[in-house]
Design a protein around this motif. Structure first.
Motif, PDB file in Angstrom:
ATOM      1  N   ARG A  16     -51.273-113.754  45.348  1.00 57.48           N
ATOM      2  CA  ARG A  16     -51.534-114.750  46.389  1.00 57.48           C
ATOM      3  C   ARG A  16     -52.745-114.436  47.246  1.00 57.48           C
ATOM      4  O   ARG A  16     -53.276-115.329  47.921  1.00 57.48           O
ATOM      5  CB  ARG A  16     -50.303-114.916  47.288  1.00 57.48           C
ATOM      6  CG  ARG A  16     -49.198-115.732  46.624  1.00 57.48           C
ATOM      7  CD  ARG A  16     -48.088-116.023  47.611  1.00 57.48           C
ATOM      8  NE  ARG A  16     -48.576-116.790  48.746  1.00 57.48           N
ATOM      9  CZ  ARG A  16     -48.067-116.708  49.972  1.00 57.48           C
ATOM     10  NH1 ARG A  16     -47.070-115.875  50.228  1.00 57.48           N
ATOM     11  NH2 ARG A  16     -48.558-117.442  50.944  1.00 57.48           N
ATOM     12  N   LEU A 188     -52.387-129.472  53.474  1.00 53.37           N
ATOM     13  CA  LEU A 188     -51.527-128.338  53.130  1.00 53.37           C
ATOM     14  C   LEU A 188     -50.085-128.804  52.953  1.00 53.37           C
ATOM     15  O   LEU A 188     -49.408-128.404  51.991  1.00 53.37           O
ATOM     16  CB  LEU A 188     -51.602-127.266  54.214  1.00 53.37           C
ATOM     17  CG  LEU A 188     -50.574-126.128  54.112  1.00 53.37           C
ATOM     18  CD1 LEU A 188     -50.718-125.386  52.789  1.00 53.37           C
ATOM     19  CD2 LEU A 188     -50.725-125.168  55.300  1.00 53.37           C
ATOM     20  N   ALA A 189     -49.614-129.644  53.842  1.00 57.22           N
ATOM     21  CA  ALA A 189     -48.236-130.140  53.741  1.00 57.22           C
ATOM     22  C   ALA A 189     -48.027-130.927  52.445  1.00 57.22           C
ATOM     23  O   ALA A 189     -46.986-130.796  51.779  1.00 57.22           O
ATOM     24  CB  ALA A 189     -47.906-131.019  54.947  1.00 57.22           C
ATOM     25  N   CYS A 191     -49.719-130.501  49.673  1.00 56.80           N
ATOM     26  CA  CYS A 191     -49.732-129.524  48.580  1.00 56.80           C
ATOM     27  C   CYS A 191     -48.398-128.799  48.482  1.00 56.80           C
ATOM     28  O   CYS A 191     -47.869-128.581  47.380  1.00 56.80           O
ATOM     29  CB  CYS A 191     -50.862-128.522  48.791  1.00 56.80           C
ATOM     30  SG  CYS A 191     -52.517-129.186  48.491  1.00 56.80           S
ATOM     31  N   GLU A 192     -47.852-128.421  49.622  1.00 61.76           N
ATOM     32  CA  GLU A 192     -46.574-127.714  49.623  1.00 61.76           C
ATOM     33  C   GLU A 192     -45.467-128.593  49.032  1.00 61.76           C
ATOM     34  O   GLU A 192     -44.632-128.123  48.240  1.00 61.76           O
ATOM     35  CB  GLU A 192     -46.222-127.296  51.048  1.00 61.76           C
ATOM     36  CG  GLU A 192     -45.013-126.405  51.128  1.00 61.76           C
ATOM     37  CD  GLU A 192     -44.814-125.792  52.508  1.00 61.76           C
ATOM     38  OE1 GLU A 192     -43.645-125.521  52.860  1.00 61.76           O
ATOM     39  OE2 GLU A 192     -45.811-125.586  53.227  1.00 61.76           O
ATOM     40  N   GLY A 195     -46.002-128.605  45.283  1.00 67.08           N
ATOM     41  CA  GLY A 195     -46.133-127.326  44.601  1.00 67.08           C
ATOM     42  C   GLY A 195     -47.545-127.036  44.133  1.00 67.08           C
ATOM     43  O   GLY A 195     -47.763-126.301  43.164  1.00 67.08           O
ATOM     44  N   SER A 238     -47.250-120.596  54.592  1.00 67.05           N
ATOM     45  CA  SER A 238     -46.789-121.471  53.515  1.00 67.05           C
ATOM     46  C   SER A 238     -46.810-120.711  52.199  1.00 67.05           C
ATOM     47  O   SER A 238     -47.764-119.976  51.921  1.00 67.05           O
ATOM     48  CB  SER A 238     -47.691-122.704  53.397  1.00 67.05           C
ATOM     49  OG  SER A 238     -47.390-123.426  52.207  1.00 67.05           O
ATOM     50  N   VAL A 240     -47.478-121.778  49.329  1.00 66.26           N
ATOM     51  CA  VAL A 240     -48.497-122.250  48.384  1.00 66.26           C
ATOM     52  C   VAL A 240     -49.901-121.803  48.778  1.00 66.26           C
ATOM     53  O   VAL A 240     -50.864-122.079  48.055  1.00 66.26           O
ATOM     54  CB  VAL A 240     -48.467-123.792  48.226  1.00 66.26           C
ATOM     55  CG1 VAL A 240     -47.081-124.263  47.818  1.00 66.26           C
ATOM     56  CG2 VAL A 240     -48.939-124.493  49.487  1.00 66.26           C
TER      57      VAL A 240
END
Length: 280
Positions: A16, A188-189, A191-192, A195, A238, A240
């Protein structure tokens, strides 16, 4: 060093905490030799995700990485970006998503990186003068030919991401984002929820120099640097998020990687989460 992993596209496992190669010097001389050493040290320390682009030295950055790392270690992902070219009226850099430009930059990347396939190819920017369907269609063609494994985007809005996902399977998004710059929180939200890997660039901007007293205070309490706190917050914020901090110095590289083992307490996270409102 064992880093927490994320599976890009559900199957491509990487650590990561990655490495952004943009800052590596490509001009001949001692600085280039130092850049080669930094790239090699990154892999020695367990980095499995390295980000580059055609824009970085018109491909010179890709060549540098190949010189430093080829033949590549098992599990190492070098992702590159296409779509910014020196095709302006006076030869300046501009967004350029035309099919022939994208394919040419991609073929150059294959040659420079000394590979026959790129597992993650990202569209560096959306060209407003070319339809998104045409731009992504060009990348999808490369994928259908077996030359590209997965496709990602860079600097997109939620609406653009939604539109792109109707055309291709988007596995990554690379937007500017950090502890002190959360403009793209909605992306970002999104994408989360889907996934999708989120690769923030400039992940330690502001915090790296201790721009806010609160980050500096948290760092002092943890015996860490402000940059380490910023990276630890991203990793914690997060699942991801895959930060790609860049540097041309081995000591900074090692400092950044140490952030993977920095643990924030709930109180520290709460204080850092409130920074956005405080800065406003």
């Amino acid at each position: 060093m064992a880093l927490t992993t994320f599976r890009i596209g559900g199957d491509l496992a990487v650590g990561r905490l990655g490495f952004g190669a943009m800052r590596l010097t490509t001009e001949p001389g001692p600085a280039r030799e130092a850049s080669l050493a930094v790239a090699r040290r990154a892999v020695e320390l367990g980095i499995t995700l390295i980000d580059t682009a055609h824009l970085y030295g018109a491909g010179a950055n890709e060549e540098l990485l190949a010189e430093a790392l080829y033949p590549y270690a098992d599990g190492l992902l070098i992702t590159t970006k296409v779509g910014v070219a020196q095709t302006g009226p006076a030869g300046e850099w501009k967004f350029d998503g035309r099919r022939d430009v994208l394919r040419d930059q991609f073929e150059q990347a294959l040659r420079r990186l000394r590979v026959e396939r790129i597992e993650l190819l990202q569209l560096h920017r959306i060209d407003p003068e070319v339809t998104l369907a045409d731009q992504l269609g060009s990348l999808r063609e490369l994928q259908a030919e077996g030359k590209v494994g997965r496709i990602g985007l860079s600097e997109v809005t939620v609406a653009e991401l939604d539109q792109a996902r109707e055309i291709i399977d988007v596995v990554s998004v690379q937007n500017r984002y950090s502890l002190v710059d959360r403009e793209h929180e909605p992306v970002l939200a999104a994408c989360e929820a889907a996934g999708i890997a989120f690769l923030p660039w400039r992940p330690v901007a502001g915090a790296a120099s201790g721009a806010t007293a609160e980050i500096g205070a948290v760092a002092a309490e943890l015996g860490a640097t402000p940059a380490q706190v910023a990276l630890a917050w991203l990793l914690d914020h997060s699942p991801v998020i895959l930060p790609i901090p860049g540097t041309a110095r081995i000591d900074h590289l090692e400092e950044n990687l140490a952030a993977a083992h920095l643990r924030l307490t709930p109180a520290h996270r709460d204080r850092l989460d409130r920074l956005t409102e405080q800065m406003r």
